[in-house]
Design a protein around this motif. Sequence first.
Motif, PDB file in Angstrom:
ATOM      1  N   ASP A   1       2.630   4.566  17.076  1.00 19.41           N
ATOM      2  CA  ASP A   1       3.146   5.931  16.917  1.00 19.41           C
ATOM      3  C   ASP A   1       4.088   6.019  15.725  1.00 19.41           C
ATOM      4  OD1 ASP A   1       1.982   7.635  18.795  1.00 19.41           O
ATOM      5  OD2 ASP A   1       3.326   6.980  20.385  1.00 19.41           O
ATOM      6  N   LYS A   2       4.799   4.933  15.462  1.00 15.93           N
ATOM      7  CA  LYS A   2       5.803   4.917  14.392  1.00 15.93           C
ATOM      8  C   LYS A   2       5.235   4.373  13.089  1.00 15.93           C
ATOM      9  CE  LYS A   2       8.524   6.016  17.837  1.00 15.93           C
ATOM     10  NZ  LYS A   2       7.633   5.722  18.980  1.00 15.93           N
ATOM     11  N   LEU A   3       4.287   3.450  13.196  1.00 10.97           N
ATOM     12  CA  LEU A   3       3.712   2.824  11.999  1.00 10.97           C
ATOM     13  C   LEU A   3       2.932   3.800  11.124  1.00 10.97           C
ATOM     14  CD1 LEU A   3       2.377  -0.681  13.105  1.00 10.97           C
ATOM     15  CD2 LEU A   3       4.203  -0.203  11.466  1.00 10.97           C
ATOM     16  N   VAL A   4       2.564   4.962  11.673  1.00  9.38           N
ATOM     17  CA  VAL A   4       1.839   5.938  10.853  1.00  9.38           C
ATOM     18  C   VAL A   4       2.663   6.343   9.629  1.00  9.38           C
ATOM     19  CG1 VAL A   4       0.425   6.847  12.734  1.00  9.38           C
ATOM     20  CG2 VAL A   4       2.673   7.849  12.304  1.00  9.38           C
ATOM     21  N   ALA A   5       3.975   6.114   9.657  1.00  4.10           N
ATOM     22  CA  ALA A   5       4.829   6.466   8.525  1.00  4.10           C
ATOM     23  C   ALA A   5       4.551   5.601   7.302  1.00  4.10           C
ATOM     24  CB  ALA A   5       6.303   6.370   8.915  1.00  4.10           C
ATOM     25  N   PHE A   6       4.223   4.321   7.501  1.00  9.53           N
ATOM     26  CA  PHE A   6       3.968   3.439   6.343  1.00  9.53           C
ATOM     27  C   PHE A   6       3.066   2.254   6.706  1.00  9.53           C
ATOM     28  CE2 PHE A   6       8.423   2.511   7.798  1.00  9.53           C
ATOM     29  CZ  PHE A   6       8.205   1.266   8.373  1.00  9.53           C
ATOM     30  N   PRO A   7       1.867   2.480   7.256  1.00  7.28           N
ATOM     31  CA  PRO A   7       1.015   1.344   7.638  1.00  7.28           C
ATOM     32  C   PRO A   7       0.629   0.448   6.465  1.00  7.28           C
ATOM     33  CG  PRO A   7      -0.225   3.394   7.691  1.00  7.28           C
ATOM     34  CD  PRO A   7       1.219   3.774   7.528  1.00  7.28           C
ATOM     35  N   SER A   8       0.506   1.023   5.270  1.00  7.17           N
ATOM     36  CA  SER A   8       0.075   0.215   4.129  1.00  7.17           C
ATOM     37  C   SER A   8       1.159  -0.741   3.645  1.00  7.17           C
ATOM     38  CB  SER A   8      -0.375   1.120   2.969  1.00  7.17           C
ATOM     39  OG  SER A   8       0.672   1.985   2.583  1.00  7.17           O
ATOM     40  N   LEU A   9       2.409  -0.596   4.148  1.00  2.66           N
ATOM     41  CA  LEU A   9       3.467  -1.535   3.764  1.00  2.66           C
ATOM     42  C   LEU A   9       3.373  -2.857   4.527  1.00  2.66           C
ATOM     43  CD1 LEU A   9       6.837   0.417   3.299  1.00  2.66           C
ATOM     44  CD2 LEU A   9       5.450  -0.742   1.567  1.00  2.66           C
ATOM     45  N   ILE A  10       2.643  -2.872   5.644  1.00  2.73           N
ATOM     46  CA  ILE A  10       2.492  -4.130   6.374  1.00  2.73           C
ATOM     47  C   ILE A  10       1.722  -5.112   5.484  1.00  2.73           C
ATOM     48  CG2 ILE A  10       1.573  -5.245   8.435  1.00  2.73           C
ATOM     49  CD1 ILE A  10       3.908  -3.335   8.948  1.00  2.73           C
ATOM     50  N   GLY A  11       2.312  -6.241   5.246  1.00  5.67           N
ATOM     51  CA  GLY A  11       1.754  -7.194   4.290  1.00  5.67           C
ATOM     52  C   GLY A  11       2.612  -7.324   3.046  1.00  5.67           C
ATOM     53  N   HIS A  12       3.584  -6.415   2.862  1.00  5.81           N
ATOM     54  CA  HIS A  12       4.532  -6.568   1.754  1.00  5.81           C
ATOM     55  C   HIS A  12       5.282  -7.883   1.957  1.00  5.81           C
ATOM     56  CE1 HIS A  12       7.963  -5.960  -0.891  1.00  5.81           C
ATOM     57  NE2 HIS A  12       7.400  -4.864  -1.378  1.00  5.81           N
ATOM     58  N   PRO A  13       5.408  -8.694   0.923  1.00  3.28           N
ATOM     59  CA  PRO A  13       6.012 -10.033   1.106  1.00  3.28           C
ATOM     60  C   PRO A  13       7.459 -10.024   1.571  1.00  3.28           C
ATOM     61  CG  PRO A  13       5.708  -9.509  -1.234  1.00  3.28           C
ATOM     62  CD  PRO A  13       4.966  -8.471  -0.463  1.00  3.28           C
ATOM     63  N   HIS A  14       8.157  -8.884   1.457  1.00  2.00           N
ATOM     64  CA  HIS A  14       9.556  -8.830   1.872  1.00  2.00           C
ATOM     65  C   HIS A  14       9.772  -8.133   3.213  1.00  2.00           C
ATOM     66  CE1 HIS A  14      11.258  -9.267  -2.519  1.00  2.00           C
ATOM     67  NE2 HIS A  14      10.722 -10.370  -2.053  1.00  2.00           N
ATOM     68  N   LEU A  15       8.692  -7.684   3.868  1.00  2.00           N
ATOM     69  CA  LEU A  15       8.855  -6.859   5.072  1.00  2.00           C
ATOM     70  C   LEU A  15       8.302  -7.541   6.320  1.00  2.00           C
ATOM     71  CD1 LEU A  15       9.664  -4.125   6.373  1.00  2.00           C
ATOM     72  CD2 LEU A  15       7.327  -3.344   5.887  1.00  2.00           C
ATOM     73  N   VAL A  16       9.103  -7.499   7.395  1.00  2.00           N
ATOM     74  CA  VAL A  16       8.659  -7.891   8.729  1.00  2.00           C
ATOM     75  C   VAL A  16       8.995  -6.737   9.669  1.00  2.00           C
ATOM     76  CG1 VAL A  16       8.908  -9.505  10.655  1.00  2.00           C
ATOM     77  CG2 VAL A  16       9.113 -10.337   8.294  1.00  2.00           C
ATOM     78  N   VAL A  17       8.021  -6.311  10.477  1.00  2.00           N
ATOM     79  CA  VAL A  17       8.280  -5.359  11.552  1.00  2.00           C
ATOM     80  C   VAL A  17       8.222  -6.146  12.856  1.00  2.00           C
ATOM     81  CG1 VAL A  17       7.459  -3.325  12.803  1.00  2.00           C
ATOM     82  CG2 VAL A  17       7.374  -3.378  10.296  1.00  2.00           C
ATOM     83  N   GLU A  18       9.316  -6.127  13.601  1.00  2.00           N
ATOM     84  CA  GLU A  18       9.394  -6.857  14.868  1.00  2.00           C
ATOM     85  C   GLU A  18       9.446  -5.853  16.021  1.00  2.00           C
ATOM     86  OE1 GLU A  18      12.037 -10.320  17.144  1.00  2.00           O
ATOM     87  OE2 GLU A  18      12.682  -9.537  15.197  1.00  2.00           O
ATOM     88  N   VAL A  19       8.520  -6.002  16.947  1.00  2.00           N
ATOM     89  CA  VAL A  19       8.469  -5.138  18.127  1.00  2.00           C
ATOM     90  C   VAL A  19       9.091  -5.902  19.289  1.00  2.00           C
ATOM     91  CG1 VAL A  19       6.989  -3.730  19.599  1.00  2.00           C
ATOM     92  CG2 VAL A  19       6.294  -4.212  17.231  1.00  2.00           C
TER      93      VAL A  19
END
Length: 228
Positions: free
Chosen positions: A107-125
């Motif tokens: 529901d929240k990832l729709v804001a920036f799904p294409s950023l997943i895989g950026h070498p500086h970003l981790v999304v932790e659930v």
Amino acid sequence: MAGIGELAEGPLHAAVKQWLGRPGDAFEVPVGRWVVDLVRADGELVEVQTGGFAPLGPKLDGLLDQHRMRVVHPVPAVRRIVRVDVDGVILSERRSPKRAGVLEVFDKLVAFPSLIGHPHLVVEVLLCREDHVRAPAPTRSRSGRRTRDPGVRHLAEVVGSHELREPGDALGLLGAELPDEPFTTAELGALIGAPTGLAQRVAYCLRLMELIEPAGRRGPAPLHRRSH
């Protein structure tokens, strides 16, 4: 005295932030134009986001290229509805029937799904047991209709976590393998146990992550298939 970022934070946000803290970490640290929830001793910037991800856009745009960042999003694995009176005395408690769990992050990832895989970003659930504290009785409008009362979210316990570092990590949240044959979002929802609206957002995110691709139509329904 509360720090700049603490003045409007809710109890869930505050509790998760404290749960994340380790020796050497600093809270509410100015970094450039922004105040960051927590800065690790090793330099990682940590943002706790209990609501939508869209407000994080400017901060990510300004900081992500120069800093390692972690977005921590708590989702309720188990909800307990607690009704209290004006003095805070518990009047009733029950387990909520709502169950989406880790899938709620889509529901929240729709804001920036294409950023997943950026070498500086981790999304932790973070999977949590939460208490949703509400008024003594359901709120009703003048017309007598019941109005929404989401309550105030309180952390009871963290029971697990999942990290998204690469697009493929999102597939591990589904709880099932995508089918070999083309599928509709309704079929995806049935497979992963999500209502149609959430399944549509899951499909949107997977498509922007290049994990699935369009596969024509079956009658009026668009079809998707795993990317090659």
